[in-house]
Design a protein around this motif. Structure first.
Motif, PDB file in Angstrom:
ATOM      1  N   PRO A  38       0.824  -1.206   0.000  1.00 28.99           N
ATOM      2  CA  PRO A  38       0.000   0.000   0.000  1.00 28.99           C
ATOM      3  C   PRO A  38       0.863   1.263   0.000  1.00 28.99           C
ATOM      4  N   LEU A  39       0.314   2.334  -0.569  1.00 30.49           N
ATOM      5  CA  LEU A  39       1.042   3.595  -0.632  1.00 30.49           C
ATOM      6  C   LEU A  39       1.240   4.180   0.762  1.00 30.49           C
ATOM      7  N   LEU A  40       2.355   4.855   0.932  1.00 31.21           N
ATOM      8  CA  LEU A  40       2.625   5.606   2.146  1.00 31.21           C
ATOM      9  C   LEU A  40       2.137   7.040   1.969  1.00 31.21           C
ATOM     10  N   ALA A  41       2.056   7.768   3.065  1.00 32.13           N
ATOM     11  CA  ALA A  41       1.619   9.165   2.988  1.00 32.13           C
ATOM     12  C   ALA A  41       2.530   9.969   2.068  1.00 32.13           C
ATOM     13  N   ALA A  42       3.839   9.678   2.106  1.00 31.79           N
ATOM     14  CA  ALA A  42       4.779  10.387   1.231  1.00 31.79           C
ATOM     15  C   ALA A  42       4.505  10.094  -0.238  1.00 31.79           C
ATOM     16  N   ASP A  43       4.055   8.876  -0.533  1.00 30.98           N
ATOM     17  CA  ASP A  43       3.715   8.530  -1.911  1.00 30.98           C
ATOM     18  C   ASP A  43       2.538   9.362  -2.395  1.00 30.98           C
ATOM     19  N   LEU A  44       1.538   9.503  -1.548  1.00 32.64           N
ATOM     20  CA  LEU A  44       0.361  10.280  -1.920  1.00 32.64           C
ATOM     21  C   LEU A  44       0.734  11.735  -2.150  1.00 32.64           C
ATOM     22  N   GLN A  45       1.609  12.250  -1.325  1.00 28.07           N
ATOM     23  CA  GLN A  45       2.049  13.625  -1.503  1.00 28.07           C
ATOM     24  C   GLN A  45       2.790  13.783  -2.824  1.00 28.07           C
ATOM     25  N   ARG A  46       3.623  12.788  -3.169  1.00 24.82           N
ATOM     26  CA  ARG A  46       4.371  12.835  -4.411  1.00 24.82           C
ATOM     27  C   ARG A  46       3.428  12.828  -5.618  1.00 24.82           C
ATOM     28  N   ARG A  47       2.313  12.140  -5.498  1.00 30.12           N
ATOM     29  CA  ARG A  47       1.363  12.058  -6.612  1.00 30.12           C
ATOM     30  C   ARG A  47       0.464  13.288  -6.725  1.00 30.12           C
ATOM     31  N   ARG A  48       0.588  14.229  -5.792  1.00 31.77           N
ATOM     32  CA  ARG A  48      -0.195  15.473  -5.845  1.00 31.77           C
ATOM     33  C   ARG A  48      -1.679  15.153  -6.005  1.00 31.77           C
ATOM     34  N   ILE A  49      -2.188  14.440  -5.036  1.00 27.15           N
ATOM     35  CA  ILE A  49      -3.540  13.910  -5.114  1.00 27.15           C
ATOM     36  C   ILE A  49      -4.584  15.010  -5.298  1.00 27.15           C
ATOM     37  N   GLU A  50      -4.295  16.210  -4.817  1.00 21.39           N
ATOM     38  CA  GLU A  50      -5.265  17.304  -4.945  1.00 21.39           C
ATOM     39  C   GLU A  50      -5.463  17.726  -6.403  1.00 21.39           C
ATOM     40  N   GLN A  51      -4.540  17.332  -7.283  1.00 18.53           N
ATOM     41  CA  GLN A  51      -4.652  17.697  -8.690  1.00 18.53           C
ATOM     42  C   GLN A  51      -5.326  16.608  -9.536  1.00 18.53           C
ATOM     43  N   LEU A  52      -5.692  15.510  -8.922  1.00 16.41           N
ATOM     44  CA  LEU A  52      -6.287  14.397  -9.662  1.00 16.41           C
ATOM     45  C   LEU A  52      -7.798  14.539  -9.710  1.00 16.41           C
ATOM     46  N   ASP A  53      -8.401  14.009 -10.791  1.00  9.82           N
ATOM     47  CA  ASP A  53      -9.852  13.975 -10.833  1.00  9.82           C
ATOM     48  C   ASP A  53     -10.359  12.738 -10.086  1.00  9.82           C
ATOM     49  N   GLU A  54     -11.663  12.559 -10.055  1.00 10.17           N
ATOM     50  CA  GLU A  54     -12.251  11.487  -9.239  1.00 10.17           C
ATOM     51  C   GLU A  54     -11.775  10.112  -9.687  1.00 10.17           C
ATOM     52  N   ARG A  55     -11.759   9.864 -10.993  1.00 13.68           N
ATOM     53  CA  ARG A  55     -11.342   8.559 -11.482  1.00 13.68           C
ATOM     54  C   ARG A  55      -9.851   8.324 -11.233  1.00 13.68           C
ATOM     55  N   GLU A  56      -9.035   9.332 -11.432  1.00 14.82           N
ATOM     56  CA  GLU A  56      -7.608   9.175 -11.177  1.00 14.82           C
ATOM     57  C   GLU A  56      -7.340   8.895  -9.703  1.00 14.82           C
ATOM     58  N   THR A  57      -8.080   9.542  -8.825  1.00 12.27           N
ATOM     59  CA  THR A  57      -7.945   9.278  -7.399  1.00 12.27           C
ATOM     60  C   THR A  57      -8.337   7.842  -7.078  1.00 12.27           C
ATOM     61  N   GLU A  58      -9.392   7.350  -7.733  1.00 12.95           N
ATOM     62  CA  GLU A  58      -9.815   5.961  -7.533  1.00 12.95           C
ATOM     63  C   GLU A  58      -8.737   4.991  -8.007  1.00 12.95           C
ATOM     64  N   LEU A  59      -8.149   5.256  -9.178  1.00 12.47           N
ATOM     65  CA  LEU A  59      -7.108   4.380  -9.703  1.00 12.47           C
ATOM     66  C   LEU A  59      -5.866   4.410  -8.818  1.00 12.47           C
ATOM     67  N   LEU A  60      -5.553   5.572  -8.285  1.00 17.35           N
ATOM     68  CA  LEU A  60      -4.431   5.673  -7.355  1.00 17.35           C
ATOM     69  C   LEU A  60      -4.669   4.785  -6.138  1.00 17.35           C
ATOM     70  N   SER A  61      -5.873   4.799  -5.633  1.00 17.30           N
ATOM     71  CA  SER A  61      -6.216   3.969  -4.479  1.00 17.30           C
ATOM     72  C   SER A  61      -6.172   2.490  -4.813  1.00 17.30           C
ATOM     73  N   LEU A  62      -6.626   2.133  -6.003  1.00 15.43           N
ATOM     74  CA  LEU A  62      -6.712   0.722  -6.382  1.00 15.43           C
ATOM     75  C   LEU A  62      -5.363   0.136  -6.773  1.00 15.43           C
ATOM     76  N   TYR A  63      -4.552   0.918  -7.517  1.00 21.05           N
ATOM     77  CA  TYR A  63      -3.351   0.358  -8.131  1.00 21.05           C
ATOM     78  C   TYR A  63      -2.078   1.144  -7.847  1.00 21.05           C
ATOM     79  N   GLY A  64      -2.168   2.170  -7.000  1.00 21.49           N
ATOM     80  CA  GLY A  64      -0.966   2.903  -6.623  1.00 21.49           C
ATOM     81  C   GLY A  64      -0.482   3.913  -7.626  1.00 21.49           C
ATOM     82  N   TYR A  65      -1.266   4.150  -8.670  1.00 20.29           N
ATOM     83  CA  TYR A  65      -0.862   5.103  -9.720  1.00 20.29           C
ATOM     84  C   TYR A  65      -2.120   5.547 -10.443  1.00 20.29           C
ATOM     85  N   PRO A  66      -2.245   6.838 -10.734  1.00 24.34           N
ATOM     86  CA  PRO A  66      -3.507   7.317 -11.304  1.00 24.34           C
ATOM     87  C   PRO A  66      -3.653   7.143 -12.809  1.00 24.34           C
TER      88      PRO A  66
END
Length: 231
Positions: free
Chosen positions: A135-163
């Motif tokens: 599973p992703l760490l908090a630092a990973d989520l920060q690196r992915r700039r989650i606030e810039q992702l749309d809903e589907r990209e956020t879902e894919l990030l959660s499911l597979y670790g990459y948007p």
């Protein structure tokens, strides 16, 4: 564990596409040795070194499964075995012709047209190896700039670790880090004719899965094994 792995496609060493990409970025990703970068009219040596600093750390590649840490109960030999098994089920995919494009704020090579075979191969790499991913760490989520992702990209990030997977996947081989429009145009002018020649003389074939590893945070990714597609 701080070690991260990634599944990439990279051209075979000493082939025309590898020679172009490795020298463009200035690094042999197999042994982490420096390579001379080309002398260009459109981009100065200092500027070329600067704009390739970010992609140089990863090597000349197209991402199939983005960097991840190993899940509990898995190890590097097991990952290699799983990757080898997957490669035996996949067939090579013609990528060409390739073209230079600006994607957001960076320059990359992309196929002129996508294909269902390429999409299926990319999907298999994401889903077929996901049990190796921690599973992703908090630092990973920060690196992915989650606030810039749309809903589907956020879902894919959660499911597979990459948007940017499944229907959001777009194969690309990065030529630069962030650049402004003028520099992007200079890069495009500098390499387009050469890419056209490579498309004619050595059409690019995705024929292998490559395992890269980052042994310590922030260090260059090293290419440790290539597995040819055999289906």
């Amino acid at each position: 564990m701080s070690v991260r792995y990634a599944i990439y496609f990279a051209p075979a060493k000493d082939t025309p596409w590898w020679d172009f990409g490795a020298h463009w970025l200035g690094r042999d990703e197999h042994d982490n040795t420096a390579l001379p970068q080309p002398l260009l009219d459109e981009v100065s040596p200092t500027e070329l070194a600067s704009i390739t600093q970010a992609p140089q750390r990863y090597g000349f590649h197209a991402t199939l499964k983005a960097p991840f840490r190993l899940a509990a109960g898995t190890d590097e030999p097991g990952l290699i075995t799983g990757l080898r098994t997957l490669a035996q089920t996949l067939k090579p995919v013609a990528l060409g012709p390739m073209r230079v494009a600006t994607l957001g704020n960076f320059v990359a090579l992309i196929p002129h047209t996508a294909s269902a075979d390429l999409q299926a191969l990319a999907d298999a790499c994401v889903t077929g190896l996901d049990h190796f991913r921690a599973p992703l760490l908090a630092a990973d989520l920060q690196r992915r700039r989650i606030e810039q992702l749309d809903e589907r990209e956020t879902e894919l990030l959660s499911l597979y670790g990459y948007p940017y997977v499944l229907e959001r996947f777009r194969l690309h081989l990065s030529l630069s880090g962030p650049v402004d429009e003028a520099v992007a145009q200079g890069v495009t002018q500098a390499v387009s004719a050469h890419i056209d020649r490579l498309n004619t003389e050595a059409p690019l074939l995705l024929d292998r899965l490559c395992l890269f590893v980052e042994r310590n945070p922030g260090t260059p990714f090293q290419r440790i094994i290539d597995l040819r597609l055999q289906a």
